[in-house]
Scaffold this motif. Sequence first.
Motif, PDB file in Angstrom:
ATOM      1  N   ARG B 210     -20.508  26.777  -6.438  1.00 49.23           N
ATOM      2  CA  ARG B 210     -20.695  25.434  -5.875  1.00 49.23           C
ATOM      3  C   ARG B 210     -22.023  25.261  -5.165  1.00 49.23           C
ATOM      4  NH1 ARG B 210     -15.528  26.013  -3.842  1.00 49.23           N
ATOM      5  NH2 ARG B 210     -16.339  26.331  -1.746  1.00 49.23           N
ATOM      6  N   CYS B 231      -9.185  16.971 -12.593  1.00 51.72           N
ATOM      7  CA  CYS B 231      -9.847  18.245 -12.263  1.00 51.72           C
ATOM      8  C   CYS B 231      -9.658  19.235 -13.412  1.00 51.72           C
ATOM      9  CB  CYS B 231      -9.278  18.837 -10.974  1.00 51.72           C
ATOM     10  SG  CYS B 231     -10.022  20.448 -10.626  1.00 51.72           S
ATOM     11  N   LYS B 251     -15.451  24.586  -8.713  1.00 46.33           N
ATOM     12  CA  LYS B 251     -16.823  24.899  -9.134  1.00 46.33           C
ATOM     13  C   LYS B 251     -17.819  23.849  -8.650  1.00 46.33           C
ATOM     14  CE  LYS B 251     -15.287  27.354 -13.251  1.00 46.33           C
ATOM     15  NZ  LYS B 251     -14.920  27.209 -14.666  1.00 46.33           N
ATOM     16  N   GLY B 252     -17.297  22.811  -7.997  1.00 46.55           N
ATOM     17  CA  GLY B 252     -18.183  21.780  -7.461  1.00 46.55           C
ATOM     18  C   GLY B 252     -18.773  20.866  -8.515  1.00 46.55           C
ATOM     19  N   CYS B 253     -17.962  20.508  -9.534  1.00 43.64           N
ATOM     20  CA  CYS B 253     -18.500  19.656 -10.604  1.00 43.64           C
ATOM     21  C   CYS B 253     -18.655  18.206 -10.159  1.00 43.64           C
ATOM     22  CB  CYS B 253     -17.632  19.740 -11.860  1.00 43.64           C
ATOM     23  SG  CYS B 253     -16.008  18.939 -11.724  1.00 43.64           S
ATOM     24  N   GLY B 254     -17.824  17.773  -9.196  1.00 42.04           N
ATOM     25  CA  GLY B 254     -17.942  16.408  -8.681  1.00 42.04           C
ATOM     26  C   GLY B 254     -17.136  15.361  -9.431  1.00 42.04           C
ATOM     27  N   ILE B 255     -16.321  15.764 -10.397  1.00 40.72           N
ATOM     28  CA  ILE B 255     -15.517  14.773 -11.127  1.00 40.72           C
ATOM     29  C   ILE B 255     -14.571  14.041 -10.173  1.00 40.72           C
ATOM     30  CG2 ILE B 255     -13.615  14.536 -12.801  1.00 40.72           C
ATOM     31  CD1 ILE B 255     -15.016  16.505 -14.613  1.00 40.72           C
ATOM     32  N   GLU B 258     -16.400  11.374  -8.268  1.00 44.10           N
ATOM     33  CA  GLU B 258     -16.673  10.218  -9.131  1.00 44.10           C
ATOM     34  C   GLU B 258     -15.436   9.383  -9.389  1.00 44.10           C
ATOM     35  OE1 GLU B 258     -19.297   8.799 -10.965  1.00 44.10           O
ATOM     36  OE2 GLU B 258     -20.515   9.932  -9.527  1.00 44.10           O
ATOM     37  N   GLU B 259     -14.305  10.058  -9.616  1.00 44.02           N
ATOM     38  CA  GLU B 259     -13.111   9.361 -10.089  1.00 44.02           C
ATOM     39  C   GLU B 259     -12.264   8.755  -8.977  1.00 44.02           C
ATOM     40  OE1 GLU B 259     -12.524   8.526 -13.231  1.00 44.02           O
ATOM     41  OE2 GLU B 259     -14.491   9.449 -13.573  1.00 44.02           O
TER      42      GLU B 259
ATOM     43  N   GLN C  17     -19.264  23.909 -15.136  1.00 47.87           N
ATOM     44  CA  GLN C  17     -18.883  22.834 -14.214  1.00 47.87           C
ATOM     45  C   GLN C  17     -18.722  21.524 -14.986  1.00 47.87           C
ATOM     46  OE1 GLN C  17     -22.480  23.267 -12.016  1.00 47.87           O
ATOM     47  NE2 GLN C  17     -21.499  24.215 -10.252  1.00 47.87           N
ATOM     48  N   GLY C  18     -17.601  20.838 -14.743  1.00 48.50           N
ATOM     49  CA  GLY C  18     -17.413  19.519 -15.360  1.00 48.50           C
ATOM     50  C   GLY C  18     -17.092  19.574 -16.838  1.00 48.50           C
ATOM     51  N   LEU C  23     -10.574  20.431 -19.361  1.00 51.27           N
ATOM     52  CA  LEU C  23      -9.592  19.401 -18.992  1.00 51.27           C
ATOM     53  C   LEU C  23      -8.691  19.081 -20.186  1.00 51.27           C
ATOM     54  CD1 LEU C  23      -8.455  17.367 -16.999  1.00 51.27           C
ATOM     55  CD2 LEU C  23     -10.313  15.799 -17.616  1.00 51.27           C
ATOM     56  N   ARG C  26      -6.101  21.737 -20.380  1.00 51.23           N
ATOM     57  CA  ARG C  26      -5.142  21.622 -19.282  1.00 51.23           C
ATOM     58  C   ARG C  26      -4.117  20.521 -19.578  1.00 51.23           C
ATOM     59  NH1 ARG C  26      -6.095  18.284 -14.110  1.00 51.23           N
ATOM     60  NH2 ARG C  26      -4.032  18.461 -13.192  1.00 51.23           N
ATOM     61  N   GLY C 208     -22.501  16.730 -14.678  1.00 52.00           N
ATOM     62  CA  GLY C 208     -21.113  17.153 -14.885  1.00 52.00           C
ATOM     63  C   GLY C 208     -20.069  16.285 -14.203  1.00 52.00           C
ATOM     64  N   SER C 209     -20.447  15.559 -13.163  1.00 51.96           N
ATOM     65  CA  SER C 209     -19.472  14.711 -12.475  1.00 51.96           C
ATOM     66  C   SER C 209     -19.101  13.483 -13.310  1.00 51.96           C
ATOM     67  CB  SER C 209     -20.034  14.268 -11.121  1.00 51.96           C
ATOM     68  OG  SER C 209     -21.195  13.489 -11.331  1.00 51.96           O
ATOM     69  N   LYS C 210     -19.881  13.214 -14.376  1.00 53.90           N
ATOM     70  CA  LYS C 210     -19.682  11.979 -15.158  1.00 53.90           C
ATOM     71  C   LYS C 210     -18.861  12.205 -16.440  1.00 53.90           C
ATOM     72  CE  LYS C 210     -22.949   9.669 -12.752  1.00 53.90           C
ATOM     73  NZ  LYS C 210     -22.599   8.631 -11.784  1.00 53.90           N
ATOM     74  N   ILE C 212     -15.688  12.181 -17.155  1.00 53.95           N
ATOM     75  CA  ILE C 212     -14.617  11.222 -17.457  1.00 53.95           C
ATOM     76  C   ILE C 212     -15.237   9.874 -17.828  1.00 53.95           C
ATOM     77  CG2 ILE C 212     -12.487  10.157 -16.578  1.00 53.95           C
ATOM     78  CD1 ILE C 212     -12.535  13.299 -16.767  1.00 53.95           C
ATOM     79  N   ARG C 216     -14.611   7.802 -21.220  1.00 50.08           N
ATOM     80  CA  ARG C 216     -14.122   6.415 -21.227  1.00 50.08           C
ATOM     81  C   ARG C 216     -15.074   5.502 -21.989  1.00 50.08           C
ATOM     82  NH1 ARG C 216     -13.273   6.547 -15.523  1.00 50.08           N
ATOM     83  NH2 ARG C 216     -11.181   7.303 -15.133  1.00 50.08           N
TER      84      ARG C 216
END
Lengths: 382, 272, 290
Positions: B210, B231, B251-255, B258-259, C17-18, C23, C26, C208-210, C212, C216
């Motif tokens: 992270r 997650c 892992k600190g991806c930040g999803i 954002e969500e 990451q991300g 996902l 999972r 990586g946070s984007k 989802i 979409r």
Amino acid sequence: MVGNKATATAVKLARVQVASAFPVTPQTTITEYLSDMVANGELDAEFVNVEGELSSQVVVQAASRVGARTFVCTSGPGQLYMHHPMHQTSDNRLPVVMATVHRGNKGMMPDHTDLMSQLWTGWMQFYVEHNQEALDTCLMAYKIAEDERVRLPLVFGYDGYVLSYTAEPVEIPDQDEVDDWLPPYKAMPSILPDEVLPENLGGGSGGGDPQERWKKHHEAIVNAKDVIIEVNESYGKTFGHSYGNGLIEEYRTEDAEAVLVAMGSLTGTARAAIDRLQDDGLNVGLVKLKCFLPFPKEDFQKIGKKVGAIGMIDRNVCLGHGGAAYTQIRNAIYDLEERPSVLEFYAGMGGKEVRVDDVYKVGEKTLKAAKSGGVSTSTEWV
Amino acid sequence: MIGIRIHGRGGQGAVTASRLLADASYRDGKFSQAIPMYGTERRGAPLVAYVRIDDVRVRERELVHEPDVVIVLDPLLSKKQSVASGLKKGGLLILNSSLPPEKVEIAGDIKIATVDATKIALETLKLPITNTAILGAFSKSVGYPTMESIEKSIRNQFPGRVGEMNIAAIHQSYEEVTPAVQATHTEPVVEESDIAVGGYGVLKDVSSWRVFTPIIDLDKCTGCRACWLFCPETAIQWKDNRPEIEYHKCKGCGICVEECPVKCIAFERVVA
Amino acid sequence: MQIPLEELTITPGSACQGCGAALAARLAFKAIGPNAIRHRVPCCPDSTTAHPSASSVFESGGAMLTGTWRGLKAIGRTDVQVVGFFGDGGTYDIGLQSLSAAAERNENIWVITKDNEAYMNTGNQRSGATPIFARTSTTPVGSVTKGKQMRKKQIAKIFAAHGIPYLATASVGYPEDLIAKINYGKTVKGFKMLIIQSPCPVGWRYDGSKTIEMARLGVQTGIWPLYEIIDGEKLKLNYKPRELKPVTEYLKPQARFRHLTDDNISLIQEETAKEWETLLKSDELGRVLL
């Protein structure tokens, strides 16, 4: 009974549960016999008609893993196409049994290069002389491969056309006796969701020392010799047929000054040649090399001590290197204080016919080397 | 011969740093070898690369197990005792850290030099990519490769404007790196886990991946479960109708940040 | 719909990451449940799940699932589900032959594809699933050619043409839809296939946070329509907005498309619109139009 029918009959007697194959000459009729047996209800098995040999190997690999007894068969080009997953089958220590109906890598006719091209895949390899032996070896193969001390795949090969399509009498054991002799197969360790060990969930991390896996695999094949000898003996007691000590068979080697070594169907022709040689007062014996992997090194050391020359008839050649059996025999006898000559003869390549006369001449040459003393080497294409 | 180990993360350019160092040394008339971590590289996962520099052609192919110098590109990894593992007695640790070396809590009979490479990278490259910036600090602390050779290597690797920005970074780090001082911290910190480097399968703890850490403000949370749902690592557990972050899995991806529809998850940078 | 709280993944895994595919695994295995054998062929490490698992050679996915299913049948354990979770390489390309044969035999297996549109495990080389013009390490942006010059292989149509009993597309951006499709598939005997678009921040080059958001947008622009096909015939569109968003909303945030010209974008827009029209018509008629 033709060789392919003998094999299919053994598959039925072994109560194979999942079989898979892609038709390829000269193996094709095995797939047809098995299809008939399943269609008629003689064999209660899943027979998977796949789109290629690579898939046939993977189908039996996966089925063996969940606990089904399996059978797969192929020839020449199919054998080469199947190479990649053969490594996984043996690495996963799955007791798959395969029949290879030899077809050389040049043309349609048989030599042993198809199976010899698989030497590095970690399978046990047997070479079969006649149709009765094909049936017997197939049954023994399950007992050896599934033994908890072994758990490795086994392939037995026999020459295409020469055996696959040649009819000769074959004795068929009783199903009840086979059932008593060959217990059902169980996968170890189980991968069923309700039986799998917690540490094996997720398929493992692939960690650990990779070289250790190679070492254990190698040791498992080498140590399988004891089980092979045991199974050959027990099969002989139960069904009346056995093949030498299971690894090699000596024919008229008492007091022999020289021996020839042959594999597969060539052995039968060589027997006839040996009889003629000995009738003519030429003291040459024969060793049939049945189990090529694990290689019976100790047996050849014993033979090497007795004779002045060994003539190896290889139906394969590792191009630029030599015959597979020849190099192994020379390797084995290196440890002896007094070494016999080892001569190399290539014969039957690409299906070239080998006649009794041809082997007779090989016998003469080998005996000459034995009598001349010292260590001599030669390479000859018969 | 000297052996160097570089710690970084997937995406930070540790392999590029190792190659630039080796290339510049060769330009200086030395022989060198840059070895990447064998295996696969994962974005964000800690990784290592190695360099050897010698007067004669380097022959050995083993990894560098006892380095003379360790370079750490990442400010968080720069706080870990394990970056000093295997470092030779009297060896040099060059850290990307805003702390003076005396304040660094890494113990051992070693010397430590620090440079705030992240700050330099943000100023010169506008990105927190520290693989080139740290090379100026290396040149100054070790005495080679020469800055001229590093410049040439960088221009070769990154032609044009990007190269010039990187060259500005190495000069700034050459000026700003602290002198190397003997490590003052005596008691090694016992770490919960070693630096988890990449690989296949299940890992124990990925906290070291992270750079940013999500922190949930439960007072604002409406219990919608979006963070839990999306997650990839199941780092967010759903307990008593509330989210709870298991940080060793994050892992600190930040999803999640954002969500979250009500934006109640902060994403905080942990700085050294 | 209630999404099961129980997690079947063993985490933390070794995905980036991300990772969209982590996902996808999972969510998919949540719905599959514990009574399954999961098979792998080489691919990126997504999420490890608490299933017995085995892997075989890259080109053999269909055969591996077949052998497992036939073996289970032979030993009388037809209650166990057989699931392959493969990447686009193992499905669209090297694994296609063996999967096609398994589909033709209508083996009772699941094939779930996490489509991240390139060979990401080895560092983003193009695959049959890479979309037109996308930059990968083997379709670089050069002075002569810029990005991939061929279209994405229409794998869903290929498998629909096999007449398999159930086929669907899904996206990690729409978990309820994804899970509902697996729940439905579990009631179907025969070959079932689910193709999940799984954005990859490293290969597609976005933050990586984007992940989802990318997923979409893929659906909302019509680039990745969500539909299901029963018996290779009956088609149903599962997401039908009044109007699609322009494809630029999906393309712009991804640096793998940064070099695209206006003409390139127009072409993608036209083809997407045309395909969407076909799907709407198929949905209306209730049967597949190729």
